[in-house]
Design a protein around this motif. Sequence first.
Motif, PDB file in Angstrom:
ATOM      1  N   LEU A  72       0.825  -1.207   0.000  1.00  0.00           N
ATOM      2  CA  LEU A  72       0.000   0.000   0.000  1.00  0.00           C
ATOM      3  C   LEU A  72       0.859   1.256   0.000  1.00  0.00           C
ATOM      4  N   LEU A  73       1.916   1.263   0.799  1.00  0.00           N
ATOM      5  CA  LEU A  73       2.784   2.438   0.857  1.00  0.00           C
ATOM      6  C   LEU A  73       3.490   2.681  -0.474  1.00  0.00           C
ATOM      7  N   VAL A  74       3.961   1.611  -1.122  1.00  0.00           N
ATOM      8  CA  VAL A  74       4.637   1.762  -2.416  1.00  0.00           C
ATOM      9  C   VAL A  74       3.666   2.277  -3.477  1.00  0.00           C
ATOM     10  N   CYS A  75       2.476   1.676  -3.545  1.00  0.00           N
ATOM     11  CA  CYS A  75       1.483   2.102  -4.535  1.00  0.00           C
ATOM     12  C   CYS A  75       1.067   3.550  -4.304  1.00  0.00           C
ATOM     13  N   ALA A  76       0.854   3.919  -3.044  1.00  0.00           N
ATOM     14  CA  ALA A  76       0.451   5.292  -2.736  1.00  0.00           C
ATOM     15  C   ALA A  76       1.554   6.285  -3.070  1.00  0.00           C
ATOM     16  N   THR A  77       2.816   5.900  -2.849  1.00  0.00           N
ATOM     17  CA  THR A  77       3.929   6.798  -3.163  1.00  0.00           C
ATOM     18  C   THR A  77       4.021   7.065  -4.656  1.00  0.00           C
ATOM     19  N   PHE A  78       3.985   6.018  -5.462  1.00  0.00           N
ATOM     20  CA  PHE A  78       4.042   6.216  -6.914  1.00  0.00           C
ATOM     21  C   PHE A  78       2.830   7.004  -7.410  1.00  0.00           C
ATOM     22  N   SER A  79       1.672   6.725  -6.838  1.00  0.00           N
ATOM     23  CA  SER A  79       0.463   7.425  -7.271  1.00  0.00           C
ATOM     24  C   SER A  79       0.549   8.912  -6.973  1.00  0.00           C
ATOM     25  N   SER A  80       1.016   9.268  -5.784  1.00  0.00           N
ATOM     26  CA  SER A  80       1.073  10.675  -5.401  1.00  0.00           C
ATOM     27  C   SER A  80       2.142  11.447  -6.166  1.00  0.00           C
ATOM     28  N   LEU A  81       3.145  10.731  -6.678  1.00  0.00           N
ATOM     29  CA  LEU A  81       4.236  11.391  -7.412  1.00  0.00           C
ATOM     30  C   LEU A  81       4.042  11.321  -8.923  1.00  0.00           C
ATOM     31  N   TYR A  82       2.872  10.910  -9.383  1.00  0.00           N
ATOM     32  CA  TYR A  82       2.633  10.757 -10.825  1.00  0.00           C
ATOM     33  C   TYR A  82       2.849  12.061 -11.582  1.00  0.00           C
ATOM     34  N   ASP A  83       2.394  13.176 -11.019  1.00  0.00           N
ATOM     35  CA  ASP A  83       2.488  14.469 -11.699  1.00  0.00           C
ATOM     36  C   ASP A  83       3.837  15.147 -11.514  1.00  0.00           C
ATOM     37  N   LEU A  84       4.844  14.388 -11.141  1.00  0.00           N
ATOM     38  CA  LEU A  84       6.162  14.968 -10.879  1.00  0.00           C
ATOM     39  C   LEU A  84       6.813  15.512 -12.147  1.00  0.00           C
ATOM     40  N   ALA A  85       6.469  14.962 -13.297  1.00  0.00           N
ATOM     41  CA  ALA A  85       7.064  15.374 -14.569  1.00  0.00           C
ATOM     42  C   ALA A  85       5.958  15.780 -15.533  1.00  0.00           C
ATOM     43  N   ALA A  86       6.358  16.289 -16.680  1.00  0.00           N
ATOM     44  CA  ALA A  86       5.401  16.696 -17.717  1.00  0.00           C
ATOM     45  C   ALA A  86       6.079  16.536 -19.082  1.00  0.00           C
ATOM     46  N   PRO A  87       5.276  16.286 -20.132  1.00  0.00           N
ATOM     47  CA  PRO A  87       3.827  16.130 -20.129  1.00  0.00           C
ATOM     48  C   PRO A  87       3.413  14.719 -19.744  1.00  0.00           C
ATOM     49  N   LEU A  88       2.223  14.622 -19.129  1.00  0.00           N
ATOM     50  CA  LEU A  88       1.661  13.334 -18.741  1.00  0.00           C
ATOM     51  C   LEU A  88       0.177  13.308 -19.065  1.00  0.00           C
ATOM     52  N   ALA A  89      -0.331  12.142 -19.378  1.00  0.00           N
ATOM     53  CA  ALA A  89      -1.757  12.000 -19.650  1.00  0.00           C
ATOM     54  C   ALA A  89      -2.536  12.260 -18.363  1.00  0.00           C
ATOM     55  N   PRO A  90      -3.575  13.111 -18.414  1.00  0.00           N
ATOM     56  CA  PRO A  90      -4.361  13.364 -17.201  1.00  0.00           C
ATOM     57  C   PRO A  90      -5.171  12.143 -16.809  1.00  0.00           C
ATOM     58  N   GLN A  91      -4.930  11.662 -15.610  1.00  0.00           N
ATOM     59  CA  GLN A  91      -5.673  10.502 -15.105  1.00  0.00           C
ATOM     60  C   GLN A  91      -5.475  10.402 -13.605  1.00  0.00           C
ATOM     61  N   PRO A  92      -6.470   9.881 -12.888  1.00  0.00           N
ATOM     62  CA  PRO A  92      -6.274   9.602 -11.460  1.00  0.00           C
ATOM     63  C   PRO A  92      -5.602   8.241 -11.298  1.00  0.00           C
ATOM     64  N   LEU A  93      -4.419   8.229 -10.760  1.00  0.00           N
ATOM     65  CA  LEU A  93      -3.645   6.979 -10.656  1.00  0.00           C
ATOM     66  C   LEU A  93      -3.958   6.304  -9.321  1.00  0.00           C
ATOM     67  N   TRP A  94      -5.233   5.886  -9.165  1.00  0.00           N
ATOM     68  CA  TRP A  94      -5.663   5.384  -7.872  1.00  0.00           C
ATOM     69  C   TRP A  94      -6.137   3.937  -7.889  1.00  0.00           C
ATOM     70  N   TYR A  95      -6.165   3.274  -9.033  1.00  0.00           N
ATOM     71  CA  TYR A  95      -6.646   1.897  -9.065  1.00  0.00           C
ATOM     72  C   TYR A  95      -5.811   0.996  -8.160  1.00  0.00           C
ATOM     73  N   GLY A  96      -4.504   1.082  -8.320  1.00  0.00           N
ATOM     74  CA  GLY A  96      -3.625   0.247  -7.515  1.00  0.00           C
ATOM     75  C   GLY A  96      -3.731   0.557  -6.033  1.00  0.00           C
ATOM     76  N   VAL A  97      -3.851   1.841  -5.694  1.00  0.00           N
ATOM     77  CA  VAL A  97      -3.951   2.230  -4.285  1.00  0.00           C
ATOM     78  C   VAL A  97      -5.229   1.674  -3.662  1.00  0.00           C
ATOM     79  N   LEU A  98      -6.341   1.763  -4.370  1.00  0.00           N
ATOM     80  CA  LEU A  98      -7.606   1.271  -3.822  1.00  0.00           C
ATOM     81  C   LEU A  98      -7.580  -0.240  -3.622  1.00  0.00           C
ATOM     82  N   ILE A  99      -6.991  -0.951  -4.583  1.00  0.00           N
ATOM     83  CA  ILE A  99      -6.898  -2.410  -4.440  1.00  0.00           C
ATOM     84  C   ILE A  99      -5.968  -2.778  -3.287  1.00  0.00           C
ATOM     85  N   ALA A 100      -4.844  -2.063  -3.171  1.00  0.00           N
ATOM     86  CA  ALA A 100      -3.918  -2.323  -2.065  1.00  0.00           C
ATOM     87  C   ALA A 100      -4.566  -1.990  -0.725  1.00  0.00           C
TER      88      ALA A 100
END
Length: 241
Positions: A72-100
Amino acid sequence: MPAPSQSPLPRRLVGAPWSEGALAVVTAVAQLAPLLFVHSDSGRPWHWWGYLAAVGASLPLAVRRRAPAPVLLVCATFSSLYDLAAPLAPQPLWYGVLIALHGMASVSPPRVRIPVLLAICAAGLASIGSLDTATRGVVLCGAAAYRIVQEALNNVVKHAGAARVEVRLCWRDDGLDIRVVDDGRGAGKDLPSGGNGLTGLRERAAACGGTATAGPREDRLPGFEVRARLPLAAPGVGVVA
């Protein structure tokens, strides 16, 4: 003598050794899909970090039953840092976090899951940077505020030729005021008022009952200004072109 009972087929499939790996792969594909099948407005390829974050927030699910809290901690960390770079496709990266999160809640004792959940909430609050933004932002219309500011800054970088840009966020009793002001060359021929980027931010604001305008600065100094107002409670308003 009664025949020995067998577990239903769905339960046997869920408990199979390969099921967690299959779930991780399916989640990774779902989170990679916007990066693989959606093209950026600028025509540039998506930043490699987006692919890494989508995979990093998915593949640890393969061991979620053996190590639920670290997954859960690993998935949440990657999810929260998704917007660290640009350009990126706009999306909520939460599927993995919710399952974890479901995996940890189902197999971990309270003494483990409660501190982990508190740690994740604290990290989310720290990343937001303001208790006011955290408490009010929950009811604000999705990620509209973030995307409006992002699009306004993209226009500054591409068209304004500015040396300075300022982002101002002001909470009101019934909404959030956003202003993005630069000292560039203003609304010249390279930045028509109906451009795709500016139209997009107007649509984002309208989709949650807000408004957005763009034009010369209110203080009449050289430059360009984007203004948006988003309500705290979004009515059922459709997207306006």
